[in-house]
Design a protein around this motif. Structure first.
Motif, PDB file in Angstrom:
ATOM      1  N   LEU A 167       0.807  -1.359  -0.044  1.00 19.45           N
ATOM      2  CA  LEU A 167      -0.077  -0.097  -0.191  1.00 19.45           C
ATOM      3  C   LEU A 167       0.864   1.385  -0.212  1.00 19.45           C
ATOM      4  O   LEU A 167       1.828   1.247   0.710  1.00 19.45           O
ATOM      5  N   LEU A 168       0.518   2.078  -0.703  1.00 25.52           N
ATOM      6  CA  LEU A 168       1.058   3.434  -0.642  1.00 25.52           C
ATOM      7  C   LEU A 168      -0.019   4.613  -0.294  1.00 25.52           C
ATOM      8  O   LEU A 168      -1.068   4.454  -0.576  1.00 25.52           O
ATOM      9  N   PHE A 169       0.713   5.442   0.564  1.00 29.23           N
ATOM     10  CA  PHE A 169      -0.198   6.558   1.157  1.00 29.23           C
ATOM     11  C   PHE A 169       0.248   7.924   0.174  1.00 29.23           C
ATOM     12  O   PHE A 169       1.324   8.207  -0.095  1.00 29.23           O
ATOM     13  N   LYS A 170      -0.970   8.370  -0.278  1.00 30.95           N
ATOM     14  CA  LYS A 170      -1.128   9.521  -1.068  1.00 30.95           C
ATOM     15  C   LYS A 170      -1.592  10.606  -0.495  1.00 30.95           C
ATOM     16  O   LYS A 170      -2.672  10.380   0.041  1.00 30.95           O
ATOM     17  N   ALA A 171      -1.263  11.772  -0.554  1.00 29.24           N
ATOM     18  CA  ALA A 171      -1.616  12.958   0.041  1.00 29.24           C
ATOM     19  C   ALA A 171      -1.621  14.212  -0.859  1.00 29.24           C
ATOM     20  O   ALA A 171      -0.553  14.164  -1.589  1.00 29.24           O
ATOM     21  N   GLU A 172      -2.631  14.881  -0.997  1.00 33.10           N
ATOM     22  CA  GLU A 172      -2.570  16.328  -1.771  1.00 33.10           C
ATOM     23  C   GLU A 172      -3.017  17.294  -0.653  1.00 33.10           C
ATOM     24  O   GLU A 172      -4.349  17.019   0.027  1.00 33.10           O
ATOM     25  N   ALA A 173      -2.329  18.511  -0.691  1.00 33.54           N
ATOM     26  CA  ALA A 173      -3.131  19.388   0.422  1.00 33.54           C
ATOM     27  C   ALA A 173      -2.808  20.729  -0.422  1.00 33.54           C
ATOM     28  O   ALA A 173      -1.844  21.277  -1.099  1.00 33.54           O
ATOM     29  N   ASP A 174      -3.662  21.696  -0.379  1.00 38.34           N
ATOM     30  CA  ASP A 174      -3.734  23.217  -0.697  1.00 38.34           C
ATOM     31  C   ASP A 174      -3.101  23.762   0.497  1.00 38.34           C
ATOM     32  O   ASP A 174      -4.161  23.624   1.770  1.00 38.34           O
ATOM     33  N   LEU A 175      -2.430  24.710   0.429  1.00 34.93           N
ATOM     34  CA  LEU A 175      -1.699  25.432   1.544  1.00 34.93           C
ATOM     35  C   LEU A 175      -1.912  26.966   1.293  1.00 34.93           C
ATOM     36  O   LEU A 175      -1.949  27.434   0.190  1.00 34.93           O
ATOM     37  N   THR A 211       5.311  36.414   3.672  1.00 31.78           N
ATOM     38  CA  THR A 211       6.416  36.504   4.120  1.00 31.78           C
ATOM     39  C   THR A 211       7.398  35.214   4.482  1.00 31.78           C
ATOM     40  O   THR A 211       8.404  34.976   4.965  1.00 31.78           O
ATOM     41  N   LEU A 212       6.354  34.252   4.074  1.00 28.66           N
ATOM     42  CA  LEU A 212       6.939  33.136   4.119  1.00 28.66           C
ATOM     43  C   LEU A 212       8.192  32.627   3.574  1.00 28.66           C
ATOM     44  O   LEU A 212       7.995  32.904   2.395  1.00 28.66           O
ATOM     45  N   ASP A 213       9.219  31.958   4.167  1.00 26.68           N
ATOM     46  CA  ASP A 213      10.381  31.556   3.346  1.00 26.68           C
ATOM     47  C   ASP A 213      10.178  30.137   2.919  1.00 26.68           C
ATOM     48  O   ASP A 213      10.272  29.299   3.578  1.00 26.68           O
ATOM     49  N   ILE A 214       9.545  30.264   1.459  1.00 27.79           N
ATOM     50  CA  ILE A 214       9.363  28.954   1.014  1.00 27.79           C
ATOM     51  C   ILE A 214      10.419  28.025   0.991  1.00 27.79           C
ATOM     52  O   ILE A 214      10.474  26.809   1.176  1.00 27.79           O
ATOM     53  N   ASP A 215      11.591  28.625   0.576  1.00 24.18           N
ATOM     54  CA  ASP A 215      12.755  27.462   0.480  1.00 24.18           C
ATOM     55  C   ASP A 215      13.369  26.883   1.908  1.00 24.18           C
ATOM     56  O   ASP A 215      13.534  25.761   2.004  1.00 24.18           O
ATOM     57  N   ALA A 216      13.141  27.663   3.054  1.00 22.79           N
ATOM     58  CA  ALA A 216      13.322  27.228   4.524  1.00 22.79           C
ATOM     59  C   ALA A 216      12.129  25.979   4.541  1.00 22.79           C
ATOM     60  O   ALA A 216      12.481  25.054   5.162  1.00 22.79           O
ATOM     61  N   ASP A 262       8.242  10.802  -0.970  1.00 20.00           N
ATOM     62  CA  ASP A 262       8.440  11.603  -2.073  1.00 20.00           C
ATOM     63  C   ASP A 262       7.276  12.766  -2.027  1.00 20.00           C
ATOM     64  O   ASP A 262       6.217  12.784  -1.666  1.00 20.00           O
ATOM     65  N   ILE A 263       8.013  14.220  -1.871  1.00 20.90           N
ATOM     66  CA  ILE A 263       7.100  15.199  -1.718  1.00 20.90           C
ATOM     67  C   ILE A 263       7.257  16.228  -2.760  1.00 20.90           C
ATOM     68  O   ILE A 263       8.640  16.522  -2.932  1.00 20.90           O
ATOM     69  N   VAL A 264       6.368  16.855  -3.533  1.00 19.01           N
ATOM     70  CA  VAL A 264       6.537  17.742  -4.594  1.00 19.01           C
ATOM     71  C   VAL A 264       5.695  19.096  -3.883  1.00 19.01           C
ATOM     72  O   VAL A 264       4.393  18.845  -3.662  1.00 19.01           O
ATOM     73  N   PHE A 265       6.338  20.304  -4.062  1.00 21.24           N
ATOM     74  CA  PHE A 265       5.846  21.468  -3.844  1.00 21.24           C
ATOM     75  C   PHE A 265       5.366  22.104  -5.195  1.00 21.24           C
ATOM     76  O   PHE A 265       6.401  22.095  -6.176  1.00 21.24           O
ATOM     77  N   ASN A 266       4.199  22.775  -5.189  1.00 20.16           N
ATOM     78  CA  ASN A 266       3.967  23.464  -6.447  1.00 20.16           C
ATOM     79  C   ASN A 266       3.402  24.858  -6.058  1.00 20.16           C
ATOM     80  O   ASN A 266       2.308  24.935  -5.311  1.00 20.16           O
ATOM     81  N   THR A 267       4.235  25.950  -6.508  1.00 23.63           N
ATOM     82  CA  THR A 267       3.706  27.248  -6.116  1.00 23.63           C
ATOM     83  C   THR A 267       2.958  27.908  -7.186  1.00 23.63           C
ATOM     84  O   THR A 267       3.178  27.590  -8.542  1.00 23.63           O
TER      85      THR A 267
END
Length: 172
Positions: free
Chosen positions: A134-142, A147-152, A167-172
């Motif tokens: 089983l693989l756990f998949k999650a998608e979140a709208d954040l 002023t948030l430091d996205i890189d941090a 594995d995590i992917v950010f989409n800005t």
């Protein structure tokens, strides 16, 4: 003046629950705005926003709460203030990894430490394409301050992703 009502609903899954809810809202001068509903473990569960003229709000609330006699428990919260999303940025997070306890806890802890608000979260377990694991998949709208430091934030998430083996992917 219009009043927004946020509803949470849960009951044993059976045909006609959405129609019963929609009919109750319409019969009491309400307007169905946004919703998310699912069948989970044999239960029908959801959340929705309805808008109603203030003079009909109590009548609608009473009618919704009376649905419990038909097996649908409805909890109602008033939301009279509009959302204020000024000076905010939206982005998404996608996660895939082998299922194990603590994934949501650990990721949400990092998000909270960076003052990131989770606006929507969907999770599911799926079979791996090459194995029966089983693989756990999650998608979140954040949502966060501009002023948030996205890189941090991304560095913090990547550190925990390695520990969780996801594995995590950010989409800005």
């Amino acid at each position: 003046m219009m009043t927004s009502l946020v509803l949470t609903v849960i009951g044993p899954d059976k045909p006609g629950l959405v129609e019963m809810l929609a009919q109750t809202i319409a019969n009491n001068s309400g307007n169905w705005l946004e919703s998310g509903m699912s069948r989970l473990a044999g239960k029908f569960a959801g959340i929705l926003i309805t808008e109603v003229p203030e003079k009909h709000a109590d009548q609608l609330i009473n009618a919704l709460e009376a649905l419990e006699t038909q097996g649908l428990k409805v909890t109602v919260e008033r939301s009279d203030s509009p959302e204020n999303n000024a000076l905010t940025q939206h982005f998404t997070l996608e996660l895939v990894g082998h299922d194990k306890p603590g994934i949501v806890r650990d990721i949400s802890s990092v998000l909270a430490k960076h003052h990131v608000n989770v606006e929507r979260l969907t999770t599911e377990l799926v079979s791996g394409s090459m194995s029966a694991e089983l693989l756990f998949k999650a998608e979140a709208d954040l949502l966060a301050s501009t002023t948030l430091d996205i890189d941090a934030l991304q560095a913090s998430i990547e550190n925990i992703a390695n520990d969780l083996m996801v594995d995590i992917v950010f989409n800005t």
